[in-house]
Scaffold this active site. Structure first.
Site, mmCIF file in Angstrom:
data_model
loop_
_atom_site.group_PDB
_atom_site.id
_atom_site.type_symbol
_atom_site.label_atom_id
_atom_site.label_comp_id
_atom_site.label_asym_id
_atom_site.label_seq_id
_atom_site.Cartn_x
_atom_site.Cartn_y
_atom_site.Cartn_z
ATOM 1 N N GLU A 154 0.810 -1.217 0.000
ATOM 2 C CA GLU A 154 0.000 0.000 0.000
ATOM 3 C C GLU A 154 0.844 1.268 0.000
ATOM 4 O O GLU A 154 1.508 1.573 0.996
ATOM 5 C CB GLU A 154 -0.910 0.012 1.240
ATOM 6 C CG GLU A 154 -1.803 1.220 1.343
ATOM 7 C CD GLU A 154 -2.718 1.198 2.557
ATOM 8 O OE1 GLU A 154 -3.686 1.979 2.579
ATOM 9 O OE2 GLU A 154 -2.465 0.391 3.480
ATOM 10 N N ASP A 187 -5.627 3.124 -2.005
ATOM 11 C CA ASP A 187 -6.437 3.672 -0.917
ATOM 12 C C ASP A 187 -6.865 5.080 -1.308
ATOM 13 O O ASP A 187 -6.043 5.981 -1.439
ATOM 14 C CB ASP A 187 -5.610 3.691 0.372
ATOM 15 C CG ASP A 187 -6.400 4.165 1.580
ATOM 16 O OD1 ASP A 187 -6.960 5.284 1.521
ATOM 17 O OD2 ASP A 187 -6.451 3.433 2.584
ATOM 18 N N HIS A 190 -5.602 8.090 0.896
ATOM 19 C CA HIS A 190 -4.215 8.485 0.643
ATOM 20 C C HIS A 190 -4.083 9.145 -0.732
ATOM 21 O O HIS A 190 -3.370 10.138 -0.893
ATOM 22 C CB HIS A 190 -3.295 7.260 0.710
ATOM 23 C CG HIS A 190 -3.233 6.632 2.061
ATOM 24 N ND1 HIS A 190 -2.875 7.320 3.194
ATOM 25 C CD2 HIS A 190 -3.479 5.356 2.467
ATOM 26 C CE1 HIS A 190 -2.903 6.501 4.236
ATOM 27 N NE2 HIS A 190 -3.279 5.307 3.816
ATOM 28 N N GLU A 248 -12.241 1.006 4.609
ATOM 29 C CA GLU A 248 -11.370 1.257 5.761
ATOM 30 C C GLU A 248 -11.660 2.701 6.173
ATOM 31 O O GLU A 248 -10.975 3.631 5.772
ATOM 32 C CB GLU A 248 -9.899 1.068 5.408
ATOM 33 C CG GLU A 248 -8.998 1.153 6.632
ATOM 34 C CD GLU A 248 -7.522 1.130 6.288
ATOM 35 O OE1 GLU A 248 -6.836 0.172 6.687
ATOM 36 O OE2 GLU A 248 -7.053 2.069 5.608
#
Length: 272
Positions: A154, A187, A190, A248
């Protein structure tokens, strides 16, 4: 086909972090199933804190899969990372991740390496840190291959790592690895910080993205921030991404609302 997933944390040290469910796997499975999710993503303290038989029973009962397992407890609980200048601590980090790969592999779920990638600084240069990270991912990627699952790496935002922060840089880094069994985690939180164009970033990762964290700009449920999801979802479909879009997210205002908002958005963008 893109599938839906939702996170559950069992790590007390991370309480308050961006995970939707916090009250155990049985609770998470029941709520996820009732809302129509395909899977749960598990953030566990270690490989041996989840009763395998119980988990298998819950997955069968609620018709769910495990989308992925996180390794961040290795950093949160033990301060371990793959670019630690101390070789013995790097080996401990790899051992922790191997154990999580074993755990996930029992459920056909990949392990995610996020915070355990570490960072460079002090006497450790960026090039040396990336070399250590590459060495670890090559080793762990091949280990995961023996379990018939990929390893998920990630890219994080600049406030959480100073190594790889964009999808394009992640792709270039993966191209340098000898293993072909490492995929990227895109993600959206991010990416909202680091990418100029999230949809274009998804396109740049075609064939390299193995998992998506499906959250809004403020790391709340999809639709509770200012992100424009239509072009992002279109890029995911266009690039034939067929993994999990997993929430998440912070449970704001609560876990149930976060889960409901997430599945509503998932149905809108990927099932309508």
């Amino acid at each position: 086909m893109i599938q839906s997933a939702i996170t559950v944390s069992l790590v007390e040290e991370a309480r308050g972090g961006p995970f939707v469910f916090w009250d155990g796997i049985a609770d998470a499975c029941e709520h996820a199933s009732n809302l129509g999710f395909d899977a749960i993503e598990i953030f566990a303290p270690s490989h041996d804190t989840v009763d395998r038989a119980e988990l298998k029973g819950l997955l069968e009962k609620f018709n769910l899969n495990v989308a992925a397992v996180g390794t961040g407890a290795g950093m949160v609980k033990h301060g371990l990372n793959l670019t630690d200048p101390d070789q013995s601590r790097r080996e401990s980090a790899k051992d922790f991740i191997r154990q999580m790969i074993d755990f996930g592999g029992e459920f056909n779920a990949p392990a995610i390496i996020g915070s355990m990638q570490g960072r460079w600084g002090g006497d450790l240069s960026r090039n040396d840190a990336l070399s250590l990270l590459a060495e670890a991912l090559n080793e762990l990627g091949e280990y995961a291959a023996k379990k018939n699952v990929p390893l998920i790496y990630e890219p994080l935002n600049r406030y959480e790592t100073n190594l790889i922060t964009t999808i394009a840089d992640g792709v270039e880094f993966l191209k340098t690895l000898s293993t072909k069994n490492v995929k990227l985690l895109a993600d959206l939180f991010h990416m909202n910080i680091e990418e100029a164009d999230l949809a274009e970033a998804i396109r740049s990762g075609r064939g390299y993205i193995g998992h998506v964290h499906f959250v809004d700009s403020n790391r709340q449920a999809t639709g509770r921030g200012h992100m424009d999801f239509a072009p992002i979802a279109a890029a995911m479909i266009e690039t034939e991404f067929d993994g999990y879009a997993s929430a998440e997210a912070f449970p704001i205002p609560d876990s149930r609302t976060t889960a409901e908002k997430t599945i509503e958005a998932f149905q809108t963008y990927f099932r309508s």
